[in-house]
Write an enzyme that holds these catalytic residues in place. Structure first.
Site, PDB file in Angstrom:
ATOM      1  N   ASP A  38     -42.470  83.546  -4.870  1.00  0.00           N
ATOM      2  CA  ASP A  38     -41.202  83.203  -4.182  1.00  0.00           C
ATOM      3  C   ASP A  38     -40.046  83.444  -5.217  1.00  0.00           C
ATOM      4  OD1 ASP A  38     -42.585  82.421  -2.119  1.00  0.00           O
ATOM      5  OD2 ASP A  38     -41.903  80.568  -1.944  1.00  0.00           O
ATOM      6  N   ASP A  39     -38.851  83.674  -4.682  1.00  0.00           N
ATOM      7  CA  ASP A  39     -37.760  83.516  -5.280  1.00  0.00           C
ATOM      8  C   ASP A  39     -37.039  84.715  -6.017  1.00  0.00           C
ATOM      9  OD1 ASP A  39     -37.539  80.759  -4.462  1.00  0.00           O
ATOM     10  OD2 ASP A  39     -37.809  79.561  -6.463  1.00  0.00           O
ATOM     11  N   HIS A  89     -36.985  85.172   2.447  1.00  0.00           N
ATOM     12  CA  HIS A  89     -36.768  83.602   1.756  1.00  0.00           C
ATOM     13  C   HIS A  89     -35.591  82.807   1.668  1.00  0.00           C
ATOM     14  CE1 HIS A  89     -38.800  80.256  -0.154  1.00  0.00           C
ATOM     15  NE2 HIS A  89     -38.306  80.479  -1.525  1.00  0.00           N
ATOM     16  N   HIS A  93     -31.378  80.244  -0.824  1.00  0.00           N
ATOM     17  CA  HIS A  93     -32.479  79.250  -1.113  1.00  0.00           C
ATOM     18  C   HIS A  93     -31.616  77.706  -1.023  1.00  0.00           C
ATOM     19  CE1 HIS A  93     -35.741  77.088  -3.380  1.00  0.00           C
ATOM     20  NE2 HIS A  93     -36.347  78.272  -3.207  1.00  0.00           N
ATOM     21  N   HIS A 180     -44.288  82.024  -8.469  1.00  0.00           N
ATOM     22  CA  HIS A 180     -42.840  82.136  -8.358  1.00  0.00           C
ATOM     23  C   HIS A 180     -42.733  83.251  -9.500  1.00  0.00           C
ATOM     24  CE1 HIS A 180     -42.717  78.262  -6.795  1.00  0.00           C
ATOM     25  NE2 HIS A 180     -41.823  78.568  -5.944  1.00  0.00           N
TER      26      HIS A 180
END
Length: 255
Positions: A38-39, A89, A93, A180
């Protein structure tokens, strides 16, 4: 017991429905694990991570942030051309549960436009924060929610040994592992991935990409759509722990 009696006993056993010899048994299906990150995209971490995945011949699933893709448009194609799957995603965020249905839709659509045509129809909400409004908005966008079932909290524990031990302790067939590549220096995550892959293989696991995030690889990927304008700044929200609402009982979608 004589040879004749052994033959008779064997015939009787087969007639009574005994199991066939081991040599004729059906081959056991491999166990599956999904590595997800993620991210990203993150230009500092991704090259190292991609080298590890390529060296081990493993494809993973990357859930990307729209604002980071806008800053590095070529990142989507780089991931795609290496056989990885790409998911949405959100753009900024933010905690989706603090937005209206329209705000959630804009976060998803703005990011999906940047990922198109290489991103799959899958969405992972930041922090795993979900409510009825989020679920409805995701479905209205034609997306599938993808959560996780194993979380070594590498965002908090940049310790290679901790990450490796947590994953090996909790992994099961069809586990979705959350890690991540964005949000800071992920050197320990990269090292953990390098150590985990051979150990998981030794335990009988194969690595797959999340099905709803896959887009078939057809030659050279070109023609990315022009990006939309950045998503509007959402209403400020309290800081939320990345583990909020994130558990198998909180709506995890296992591929």
């Amino acid at each position: 017991m004589g040879t004749g009696l052994l033959i008779v006993a064997g015939v009787c056993a087969l007639a009574m429905g005994a199991a066939p010899p081991a040599s004729g048994a059906r081959e056991q299906k491999p166990k599956i694990v999904y590595l997800t990150f993620d991210d990203g995209p993150n230009g500092a971490n991704d090259p190292r991570l991609l080298r590890v995945l390529r060296g081990q011949q493993v494809q993973a699933t990357f859930f990307l942030l729209g604002q980071s893709v806008a800053a590095d448009p070529g990142s989507v194609q780089r991931l795609y051309m290496r056989g990885h799957a790409i998911g949405n995603h959100s753009y900024t965020h933010t905690d989706m549960t603090h937005l209206s249905a329209d705000g959630i839709a804009h976060e998803i659509a703005a990011t999906q436009r940047l990922l198109s045509p290489l991103g799959g129809k899958c969405f992972r909400p930041p922090y795993g924060a979900v409510n009825a409004t989020v679920s409805g908005a995701v479905a209205a966008q034609g997306m599938k929610m993808v959560m996780w079932s194993v979380d070594p909290e590498d965002w908090a524990h940049q310790d290679t040994g901790y990450i490796v031990n947590h994953v090996l302790t909790h992994v099961r067939d069809r586990s979705v592992v959350l890690m991540h590549d964005g949000g800071g220096n992920r050197a320990a995550t990269v090292s953990a991935v390098k150590a985990l892959i051979p150990q998981l293989r030794a335990r009988g696991y194969e690595f797959r990409t999340v099905p709803s995030c896959r887009v078939p690889l057809r030659g050279k990927a070109t023609g990315l759509a022009a990006p939309l304008a950045p998503a509007p700044t959402p209403t400020p929200t309290p800081t939320v722990s990345p583990t909020t609402s994130a558990s198998p009982s909180a709506g995890v979608v296992v591929p």
